[in-house]
Design an enzyme around this catalytic site. Sequence first.
Site, short mmCIF file in Angstrom:
data_model
loop_
_atom_site.label_atom_id
_atom_site.label_comp_id
_atom_site.label_asym_id
_atom_site.label_seq_id
_atom_site.Cartn_x
_atom_site.Cartn_y
_atom_site.Cartn_z
N GLU A 17 8.65 3.17 14.35
CA GLU A 17 9.48 3.56 13.22
C GLU A 17 9.47 5.08 13.11
OE1 GLU A 17 7.93 1.22 9.88
OE2 GLU A 17 9.52 -0.23 10.25
N GLU A 75 4.90 -3.69 12.36
CA GLU A 75 3.94 -2.62 12.06
C GLU A 75 2.75 -3.30 11.38
OE1 GLU A 75 4.09 0.46 12.92
OE2 GLU A 75 6.17 0.72 13.49
N CYS A 80 -3.15 1.50 6.82
CA CYS A 80 -3.33 0.97 8.18
C CYS A 80 -3.88 2.04 9.09
CB CYS A 80 -1.99 0.46 8.70
SG CYS A 80 -0.70 1.72 8.58
N ASN A 136 0.80 -1.24 0.00
CA ASN A 136 0.00 0.00 0.00
C ASN A 136 0.83 1.28 0.00
OD1 ASN A 136 0.72 -0.46 2.67
ND2 ASN A 136 -1.27 0.15 3.51
P1 NAP Z 1 0.39 -8.90 4.02
O1 NAP Z 1 -0.44 -9.79 3.20
O2 NAP Z 1 0.58 -9.22 5.46
O3 NAP Z 1 1.79 -8.80 3.28
C1 NAP Z 1 2.81 -7.97 3.74
C2 NAP Z 1 4.15 -8.50 3.24
O4 NAP Z 1 4.38 -9.79 3.83
C3 NAP Z 1 4.19 -8.72 1.73
O5 NAP Z 1 5.48 -8.43 1.27
C4 NAP Z 1 3.89 -10.20 1.61
O6 NAP Z 1 4.35 -10.79 0.41
C5 NAP Z 1 4.65 -10.73 2.80
N1 NAP Z 1 4.23 -12.05 3.23
C6 NAP Z 1 3.03 -12.63 3.12
N2 NAP Z 1 3.06 -13.88 3.65
C7 NAP Z 1 4.32 -14.09 4.10
C8 NAP Z 1 4.99 -15.17 4.73
N3 NAP Z 1 4.36 -16.30 5.01
N4 NAP Z 1 6.29 -15.02 5.06
C9 NAP Z 1 6.95 -13.89 4.78
N5 NAP Z 1 6.37 -12.82 4.17
C10 NAP Z 1 5.07 -12.92 3.85
O7 NAP Z 1 -0.16 -7.40 4.00
P2 NAP Z 1 -0.54 -6.52 2.73
O8 NAP Z 1 -1.87 -6.96 2.24
O9 NAP Z 1 0.58 -6.47 1.76
O10 NAP Z 1 -0.61 -5.07 3.37
C11 NAP Z 1 -1.75 -4.60 4.00
C12 NAP Z 1 -1.64 -4.77 5.50
O11 NAP Z 1 -0.49 -4.07 5.97
C13 NAP Z 1 -2.80 -4.17 6.24
O12 NAP Z 1 -3.17 -5.01 7.29
C14 NAP Z 1 -2.24 -2.85 6.76
O13 NAP Z 1 -2.91 -2.35 7.88
C15 NAP Z 1 -0.84 -3.24 7.06
N6 NAP Z 1 0.02 -2.06 7.11
C16 NAP Z 1 0.48 -1.66 8.33
C17 NAP Z 1 1.27 -0.51 8.41
C18 NAP Z 1 1.79 -0.04 9.73
O14 NAP Z 1 2.69 0.79 9.72
N7 NAP Z 1 1.28 -0.51 10.85
C19 NAP Z 1 1.59 0.20 7.26
C20 NAP Z 1 1.09 -0.25 6.03
C21 NAP Z 1 0.31 -1.39 5.98
P3 NAP Z 1 3.33 -10.94 -0.85
O15 NAP Z 1 3.04 -9.59 -1.31
O16 NAP Z 1 4.09 -11.75 -1.83
O17 NAP Z 1 2.12 -11.65 -0.31
#
Ligand code: NAP
Length: 498
Positions: free
Chosen positions: A479, A271, A305, A172
């Site tokens: 962060e 995060e 997020c 995102n």
């Molecule tokens: P996600 O599905 O958890 O994926 C995040 C990252 O983790 C991606 O690079 C993903 O790779 C990787 N990943 C997935 N499964 C994994 C595994 N088993 N082992 C290692 N890495 C793995 O989240 P998203 O859909 O990309 O992002 C949205 C989420 O991020 C939301 O929940 C949002 O709230 C959160 N977010 C939090 C913050 C914060 O600062 N708190 C900031 C931004 C976003 P792939 O892309 O290949 O699946």
Amino acid sequence: MDESGGSARLFEQQLTPAERAAIDSVPKGLFLGGRWRDTPTTLPVLDPATGQTLCAVADASPADGLDGLTAAAAAQADWARTPPRTRSDILMRAHRALLADTERLALIMTLEMGKPLAEARGEIAYAAEFFRWFAEEAVRLDGGYLPAPAGGSRFLVTEQPVGPSLLITPWNFPMAMGARKIAPALAAGCTCVVKPAEQTPLSMLALAAVLAESGVPDGVVNVVTTADPGALMTPLIADSRSRKLSFTGSTAVGKLLLEQCARTVMRTSMELGGNAPLLVFDDADLDEAVEGALAAKMRNIGQACTAANRILVQRGVAETFAERLAARMAALPMGRGTEPDVVVGPLIDADAVAKVERLVADARRRGARVLLGGEAIAGPGTFYPATVLTGVDDEAELCHTEIFGPVAAIATFDTEDEAVARANDTPYGLVAYVFTENLRRGLRVCEALETGMVGLNQGVVSNPAAPFGGVKESGLGREGGFTGIDEFLETKYIGVKV
Ligand code: NAP
């Protein structure tokens, strides 16, 4: 304005020469030890506004990932020994290089992720600022020299880089989330292996090239793109050369990674997801509250997020607030993010649209009224219009999960205590927003909210100079800010006999 809450301008077109040039300018291989490596298989990168394939990038195998870690481990000692001022100068060069390259980098981000160009430009500036902030912090590492209370010895306290770090980022904010990790890691003297999200690899690959040109030595930053993140990262997490995992993404994946890290007691920063409440009291400046809600809801097309997930408005002003917010949201042009003036771009993919549709249907079944939008738009592209729901029941699923779309879910409350209790009734605790002109109430409510961050009369909290992070299931660590570098440092104490 049409029924869907915006003038839908959908596109199915070839890339313009400028768009093609931007995509072609990005190296598509893995970045390992300062070299670009092609792989036998590749993964496609799609434009969510059209569904068309932009290009293909390398698909790393677990062995490629381990090569990245080997390169990071080999570069670690030299980078840790590099004088902080030299590391700082390199980071400052990266800051300037990113800003100078804003137009190209923003276009790449808009094409692969969908956010409007103005927001993408803002993200490049935000990402660049992390390099400046941590360039400044690199030369201010803390330490201490103290007499032992009983005498006879001295305590020498120093900070050392934690070591090779694994950095995993979401789609995102494809550049800023990487910058928020890479800049403090490098400032602290850590090398890293970065794994960007599968859907948005180009921004990180472009950043890797900018960092190399800015003087980051070979092996200090390695980037691996993959279609199978679990297979790639599991051996890296299990490898004792990895000393730190910094993850930004969903709470579900964060929990899985925490379990894996427990096996080697690896340092982590997490995060994770949010479920931000936005509270509007009847003594709020309503114009400010509407603008704040608009920013908190619509930034990144609701895919943040920090997005206001539950908007709780005191009964006396609820109707006026909802009408004014709906009027503002209705006026936001929707379309491909590369078009001028567009504010509502596409969601990241068809699954995201299906999730928003499901959540809105569930809220409606539980009595919510649709003031604006409420129906997905047929493709091409994965668009969902700006939507306002009122009378949302606390039991609705969208009150318990991240909507991740442009849907403002409004409910009413009567008392301050009730508002705080409902705001805190979630396992998440990333951010909350409070709108009131009463300073005492504002501070009282900010202190009572169980979140790592609060926006008081403002709808955006992200700032490289501020400590960003959550409590409860929204994460561990911070962060940015003065403590951001600590995530990549170990405190060492040396007892000195005198
Ligand atoms: P996600 O599905 O958890 O994926 C995040 C990252 O983790 C991606 O690079 C993903 O790779 C990787 N990943 C997935 N499964 C994994 C595994 N088993 N082992 C290692 N890495 C793995 O989240 P998203 O859909 O990309 O992002 C949205 C989420 O991020 C939301 O929940 C949002 O709230 C959160 N977010 C939090 C913050 C914060 O600062 N708190 C900031 C931004 C976003 P792939 O892309 O290949 O699946």
